[in-house]
Write an enzyme that holds these catalytic residues in place. Structure first.
Site, PDB file in Angstrom:
ATOM      1  N   ARG A 214       0.839  -1.347  -0.077  1.00 13.95           N
ATOM      2  CA  ARG A 214      -0.175  -0.082  -0.069  1.00 13.95           C
ATOM      3  C   ARG A 214       0.967   1.220  -0.006  1.00 13.95           C
ATOM      4  NH1 ARG A 214      -5.241  -1.731   3.558  1.00 13.95           N
ATOM      5  NH2 ARG A 214      -5.730  -3.603   2.060  1.00 13.95           N
ATOM      6  N   GLU A 216       0.679   4.223   0.971  1.00 10.80           N
ATOM      7  CA  GLU A 216       0.230   5.169   1.659  1.00 10.80           C
ATOM      8  C   GLU A 216       1.493   5.899   2.447  1.00 10.80           C
ATOM      9  OE1 GLU A 216      -3.674   2.869   3.750  1.00 10.80           O
ATOM     10  OE2 GLU A 216      -1.660   2.514   4.558  1.00 10.80           O
ATOM     11  N   ARG A 222       1.875   2.375  13.168  1.00 13.34           N
ATOM     12  CA  ARG A 222       0.767   1.454  13.211  1.00 13.34           C
ATOM     13  C   ARG A 222       0.740   1.265  11.596  1.00 13.34           C
ATOM     14  NH1 ARG A 222      -2.000   5.837  13.438  1.00 13.34           N
ATOM     15  NH2 ARG A 222      -3.842   5.871  12.233  1.00 13.34           N
ATOM     16  N   HIS A 223       1.619   1.795  10.767  1.00 14.94           N
ATOM     17  CA  HIS A 223       1.411   1.528   9.342  1.00 14.94           C
ATOM     18  C   HIS A 223       2.795   1.031   8.611  1.00 14.94           C
ATOM     19  CE1 HIS A 223      -2.009   4.459   9.635  1.00 14.94           C
ATOM     20  NE2 HIS A 223      -2.611   3.908   8.582  1.00 14.94           N
ATOM     21  N   GLU A 361      -7.471  -0.794  14.813  1.00 13.01           N
ATOM     22  CA  GLU A 361      -8.332  -1.624  13.535  1.00 13.01           C
ATOM     23  C   GLU A 361      -7.208  -2.663  13.226  1.00 13.01           C
ATOM     24  OE1 GLU A 361      -9.240  -1.747   9.249  1.00 13.01           O
ATOM     25  OE2 GLU A 361     -10.012   0.077  10.325  1.00 13.01           O
ATOM     26  N   SER A 364     -10.735  -6.002   8.664  1.00 13.78           N
ATOM     27  CA  SER A 364     -12.020  -5.456   8.340  1.00 13.78           C
ATOM     28  C   SER A 364     -12.591  -6.705   7.522  1.00 13.78           C
ATOM     29  CB  SER A 364     -11.789  -4.096   7.313  1.00 13.78           C
ATOM     30  OG  SER A 364     -11.395  -3.175   7.808  1.00 13.78           O
ATOM     31  N   ARG A 412      -0.272  -5.987  12.653  1.00 11.86           N
ATOM     32  CA  ARG A 412      -1.047  -5.477  13.775  1.00 11.86           C
ATOM     33  C   ARG A 412      -1.619  -6.266  14.807  1.00 11.86           C
ATOM     34  NH1 ARG A 412      -4.847  -0.387  11.256  1.00 11.86           N
ATOM     35  NH2 ARG A 412      -3.006   0.817  10.163  1.00 11.86           N
TER      36      ARG A 412
END
Length: 438
Positions: A214, A216, A222-223, A361, A364, A412
């Protein structure tokens, strides 16, 4: 063979027997007439005791010349005695220096001299020699084993989907582009579309454990830009509750497996991992907004719950429900991807959920829209072109059963399980906004 036993395998049954151990020099102590050498392997420490009168003179001279982190192999006789720090010692007959370590060391593996995280990650091979870091990665290994075993015990089939793709999985822009010969391509951010296609194949229950990518630009604790995702999809479900029920049992199994098989590692980390209580609480999106409002955090209906909101909810759930793990569900349809099924009687709400762990989180999921025409309309509602998803939509035209699934972030999960401050602690060589090597 330089090693017959790891440190953890030396038991009283071996008292008086000859063994071979190998590892890295942890400490050397010279008391004149007796010299001590402690070597470290992946399971712990072994004490080598060399009284001058009982060992070869050349061996006796060698021990004080050894430096921290030299690689050595020792052959000798096991002696269980209360005088030894660890309850036993090895009286050496032979010591072989397999390799020398340069000085100074890039960091102190004993942990006595603290090192910044960047220094540790730049020298991960040395960082792993610290028992507490080794413990984290042994626990990580256990989590992956527990998860894979649980899938198989519940009738899931492991699949492997492409990581080079032609179109965005969820219509997002956070993709790493690449050239695929004469065409443009991307690294996969999720196996979502492919695992749904498998629901039309008759495999019924599938899972994949694989990296995701990803693009991002977040640089947070946390990423990650490359992470490992535990993905699953199951057919012939009636609602999203079936998926939530399976996911909570999977996570509880992984936690309990670590509790049972990694007691030593948890002790090294000085961490008490509590047994999870099933079922995990379910908190609707509307209820979550109400709780946050009472805490002074206002979120407009329809917007996703941000990081601060997650943190506040996590604290609230611990203080009021003693629940580190809980589900958020019944989200606004506009906040979730096109493939999530809406409630027929209330289309502004969809059958999606998130699993939260200590206010972060970790997963999902939800029930997917399996009806072709409705799915096409939902793709359009998100401003996407159905023609770009033809390879995916084709599977929905020839008998797609109701289905649902989830994606669970492995890093995570482990970070939150151990309540660690940074996700980079649980992956060997992190890829983030600033780090491409080692």
């Amino acid at each position: 063979m330089y090693r017959t036993h790891y440190s953890s395998e030396i038991t009283e049954e071996l008292n008086g027997q000859k063994v071979k151990v190998a590892g890295w020099v942890w400490e050397v102590k010279d008391l004149g007439g007796i010299k001590f050498l402690w070597i470290r392997d992946r399971d712990g420490i072994v004490q080598i005791t060399a009284p001058k009168k009982k060992v070869d003179p050349e061996l006796f001279k060698l021990i004080p010349k050894l430096r921290s982190e030299d690689v050595v192999a020792v052959e000798g006789v096991v002696n269980f005695t209360p005088k030894a720090k660890l309850g036993f010692e090895i009286l050496p007959e032979k010591i072989v220096v397999l390799n020398r370590a340069e000085t100074p060391l890039p960091l102190d593996p004993t942990g006595k001299v603290k090192a910044e995280l960047d220094t540790r990650l730049d020298n991960r091979f040395m960082d792993l020699r610290r028992p507490e870091v080794m413990a984290i990665f042994k626990i990580r290994s256990s989590v992956f084993k527990a998860v894979r075993d649980f899938f198989h015990e519940n009738g899931f089939i492991e699949i492997h989907t492409p990581k080079i793709i032609a179109t965005a999985t969820e219509g997002g822009t956070e993709l790493f582009p690449m050239k695929y010969f004469e065409e443009d391509a991307f690294l996969a951010q999720s196996p979502q579309l492919y695992k749904q296609i498998m629901m039309a194949s008759g495999l019924d229950r599938v899972y994949e454990i694989a990296p995701i990518f990803r693009a991002e630009e977040h640089n947070t604790t946390r990423h990650l830009n490359e992470a490992w995702s535990i993905d699953s999809e199951m057919a012939f479900i009636e609602d999203e509750e079936e998926v939530m029920s399976f996911l909570e049992r999977l996570v509880a199994h992984a936690i309990n497996y670590v509790r049972e098989h990694n007691a030593k590692e948890l002790d090294i980390l000085n961490f008490e991992l509590e047994e999870p209580k099933l079922p995990f609480p379910r908190v609707s999106y509307d209820k979550a907004l109400e709780i946050l409002g009472d805490l002074g955090k206002e979120i407009p209906w329809g917007e996703d719950i941000d990081t601060e909101g997650e943190r506040l909810l996590g604290k609230y759930m611990m203080e009021n429900e003693n629940a580190p793990l809980y589900f958020l569900y019944q989200y606004p349809s506009e906040a979730k991807p096109f493939y999530i099924m809406k409630y027929d009687n209330k289309p502004e709400i969809c059958r999606a959920f998130d699993l939260e762990y200590r206010g972060v989180e970790i997963s999902s999921g939800g029930q997917r829209e399996h009806r072709h025409d409705i799915l096409v309309e939902q793709i359009k509602e998100k401003g996407l072109n159905p023609e770009s998803f033809e390879f995916y939509l084709k599977a929905f035209r020839y008998g797609m059963p109701p289905h649902g699934g989830f994606g669970l972030g492995a890093e995570r999960l482990i970070k939150q399980m151990l309540d660690l401050p940074n996700i980079r602690e649980v992956i060997l060589f992190p890829r983030d906004r600033r780090r491409l090597t080692p």
